[in-house]
Structure formats: C-alpha cells, structure tokens
Design a protein around this motif. Structure first.
Motif, PDB file in Angstrom:
ATOM      1  N   ARG A  96       0.814  -1.104   0.012  1.00  0.00           N
ATOM      2  CA  ARG A  96      -0.031  -0.041  -0.129  1.00  0.00           C
ATOM      3  C   ARG A  96       0.913   1.332  -0.017  1.00  0.00           C
ATOM      4  N   GLN A  97       2.055   1.256   0.659  1.00  0.00           N
ATOM      5  CA  GLN A  97       2.954   2.480   0.601  1.00  0.00           C
ATOM      6  C   GLN A  97       4.359   1.909   0.105  1.00  0.00           C
ATOM      7  N   ASN A  98       4.838   2.810  -0.840  1.00  0.00           N
ATOM      8  CA  ASN A  98       6.097   2.358  -1.127  1.00  0.00           C
ATOM      9  C   ASN A  98       6.729   3.693  -1.571  1.00  0.00           C
ATOM     10  N   ALA A  99       7.644   4.139  -0.749  1.00  0.00           N
ATOM     11  CA  ALA A  99       8.257   5.443  -1.032  1.00  0.00           C
ATOM     12  C   ALA A  99       9.795   5.570  -0.493  1.00  0.00           C
ATOM     13  N   ASN A 100      10.297   6.678  -0.556  1.00  0.00           N
ATOM     14  CA  ASN A 100      11.771   6.835   0.227  1.00  0.00           C
ATOM     15  C   ASN A 100      11.645   8.009   1.055  1.00  0.00           C
ATOM     16  N   THR A 101      12.562   7.951   1.895  1.00  0.00           N
ATOM     17  CA  THR A 101      12.724   9.138   2.758  1.00  0.00           C
ATOM     18  C   THR A 101      13.200  10.435   2.233  1.00  0.00           C
ATOM     19  N   ARG A 102      13.822  10.491   1.177  1.00  0.00           N
ATOM     20  CA  ARG A 102      14.152  11.644   0.075  1.00  0.00           C
ATOM     21  C   ARG A 102      12.783  12.472  -0.114  1.00  0.00           C
ATOM     22  N   ASP A 103      11.587  11.831  -0.117  1.00  0.00           N
ATOM     23  CA  ASP A 103      10.362  12.267  -0.784  1.00  0.00           C
ATOM     24  C   ASP A 103       9.559  12.939   0.527  1.00  0.00           C
ATOM     25  N   LEU A 104       9.948  12.829   1.728  1.00  0.00           N
ATOM     26  CA  LEU A 104       9.250  13.397   2.671  1.00  0.00           C
ATOM     27  C   LEU A 104       9.161  14.874   2.529  1.00  0.00           C
ATOM     28  N   ILE A 105       8.074  15.707   3.026  1.00  0.00           N
ATOM     29  CA  ILE A 105       8.063  17.013   2.727  1.00  0.00           C
ATOM     30  C   ILE A 105       8.908  17.794   3.678  1.00  0.00           C
ATOM     31  N   PHE A 106       9.323  17.133   4.584  1.00  0.00           N
ATOM     32  CA  PHE A 106      10.547  17.897   5.673  1.00  0.00           C
ATOM     33  C   PHE A 106      11.618  16.870   5.820  1.00  0.00           C
ATOM     34  N   ASP A 107      12.921  17.211   5.685  1.00  0.00           N
ATOM     35  CA  ASP A 107      13.987  16.300   6.010  1.00  0.00           C
ATOM     36  C   ASP A 107      14.142  16.252   7.761  1.00  0.00           C
ATOM     37  N   VAL A 108      14.771  15.448   8.188  1.00  0.00           N
ATOM     38  CA  VAL A 108      15.017  15.051   9.440  1.00  0.00           C
ATOM     39  C   VAL A 108      15.601  16.150  10.111  1.00  0.00           C
ATOM     40  N   PRO A 109      16.740  17.226   9.506  1.00  0.00           N
ATOM     41  CA  PRO A 109      17.099  18.368  10.096  1.00  0.00           C
ATOM     42  C   PRO A 109      16.130  19.308  10.332  1.00  0.00           C
ATOM     43  N   THR A 110      15.164  19.697   9.282  1.00  0.00           N
ATOM     44  CA  THR A 110      14.318  20.491   9.149  1.00  0.00           C
ATOM     45  C   THR A 110      13.159  20.222  10.434  1.00  0.00           C
ATOM     46  N   ILE A 111      12.629  19.110  10.525  1.00  0.00           N
ATOM     47  CA  ILE A 111      11.876  18.720  11.431  1.00  0.00           C
ATOM     48  C   ILE A 111      12.285  19.082  12.746  1.00  0.00           C
ATOM     49  N   ILE A 112      13.761  18.802  13.173  1.00  0.00           N
ATOM     50  CA  ILE A 112      14.265  18.877  14.585  1.00  0.00           C
ATOM     51  C   ILE A 112      14.317  20.328  14.647  1.00  0.00           C
ATOM     52  N   THR A 114      12.427  22.726  13.338  1.00  0.00           N
ATOM     53  CA  THR A 114      11.139  23.255  13.550  1.00  0.00           C
ATOM     54  C   THR A 114      10.540  22.902  14.987  1.00  0.00           C
ATOM     55  N   ILE A 115      10.398  21.555  15.310  1.00  0.00           N
ATOM     56  CA  ILE A 115      10.002  21.406  16.728  1.00  0.00           C
ATOM     57  C   ILE A 115      10.505  22.073  17.776  1.00  0.00           C
ATOM     58  N   SER A 116      12.059  21.972  17.919  1.00  0.00           N
ATOM     59  CA  SER A 116      12.788  22.484  18.948  1.00  0.00           C
ATOM     60  C   SER A 116      12.596  24.034  19.023  1.00  0.00           C
ATOM     61  N   ALA A 117      12.222  24.758  18.122  1.00  0.00           N
ATOM     62  CA  ALA A 117      12.039  26.345  18.068  1.00  0.00           C
ATOM     63  C   ALA A 117      11.143  26.583  19.457  1.00  0.00           C
ATOM     64  N   GLY A 118       9.990  25.605  19.720  1.00  0.00           N
ATOM     65  CA  GLY A 118       9.257  25.832  21.021  1.00  0.00           C
ATOM     66  C   GLY A 118       9.044  24.772  21.975  1.00  0.00           C
TER      67      GLY A 118
END
Length: 166
Positions: A96-112, A114-118
């Motif tokens: 049902r799901q077949n993708a690659n993490t390079r296709d995530l909307i936000f990469d891991v550094p951006t997620i960290i 963003t979250i750690s801003a607050g």
C-alpha cells in the motif's frame, strides 16, 4: 483486551521513520540537528480517522491504547542515511505504501529545527517524520483496517514491524 472496532470504524495505518533523540536541546539549528539524533526505528502511526475528524485535531485519533507500535529494532544514527531509505507498508500482503525518505515533505534536520523552536527535546524523545501516500483514507473508497488484518512495515536497515489488528 478491547478491539479497535469498539472505538472506531475508520482505523488507519501510517508507516513512518522514527527519529530517536540522543542529545536534548531547544532552538536547535538545522545545521546542528543531526548531532542530537541517537538513532532510528519504525513507527506505525495508527490513527482512528473518525476521532481525528470529530475533534478537529490529531491527538485523540492517534492516542488510544495499543496505537503507535514501534520497532522491531533501533539503530544508531551512524548506521543509516535517513535521507535515503526505502519505506514500505503492506496490509494483508497488499503493498500500500512504497516510497523513500528523500520524498518526505520535511527532512530530519528541518523537523528537529521546527519542533525544537518551541519544544525542548530530551534524550529518548521520539519524533515521527511523516508518511507517504497510500494510507487507507487515501483510497476511494477508503481501505480502513479491520480485526484480523495484518499490517507489515519495512524501512531500509530497520527490519520488519508486523502487527495484527485486534
């Protein structure tokens, strides 16, 4: 033990890469974010879509007992390239799901960043990074889970997480 059918008529699955924080912090810059990552595992971000819709936010729909199974292993950050991992999910043997993490909307550094801003991140915190297309609600008609369904998930280097819906 209760069954999912007792609380929801729209049980859904989401395969996600989970980031495990090893060094805490707040206001972490994207350029420093990977220094805060201990490692990775797999998350099945189980969601009761009816509860999610009813309450206009995600907390209740993703927070029932037994939701969010993880594993089967955790590996350290130096063992994987989080930016290039195959992500797959099967329901009863149907891919049902077949993708690659390079296709995530936000990469891991951006997620960290963003979250750690607050929100202060602490060692042991786990961040779900998002899911690719192919979740049950995305089909017409939706393909929600039912008792007895087997959900299997794999991410490169992290093994296979498999659960049976009760």
């Amino acid at each position: 033990m209760w069954s999912a059918a007792e609380i929801t008529s729209s049980l859904d699955y989401e395969v996600e890469l989970a980031v495990i924080i090893g060094r805490g912090g707040r206001g972490i810059r994207k350029s420093e974010a990977m220094r805060h990552v201990w490692g990775y595992t797999i998350i099945n971000d189980v969601t009761a879509r009816d509860w999610q819709r009813k309450h206009k936010q995600w907390f209740l729909g993703k927070s029932f007992d037994t939701f969010c199974p993880m594993g089967p292993i955790a590996v350290t950050a130096d063992e994987l390239d989080a930016g290039n991992l195959e992500v797959k999910c099967w329901v009863n043997g149907e891919l049902r799901q077949n993708a690659n993490t390079r296709d995530l909307i936000f990469d891991v550094p951006t997620i960290i960043e963003t979250i750690s801003a607050g929100i202060t991140l602490y060692p042991g915190d786990i961040i779900a990074t998002g899911t690719p297309e192919g979740v049950g609600i995305g089909f017409n008609p939706p393909k929600f889970l039912k008792s007895g369904d087997v959900v299997a998930m794999e991410i490169t280097g992290l093994g296979r997480l498999q659960n049976t819906v009760q």
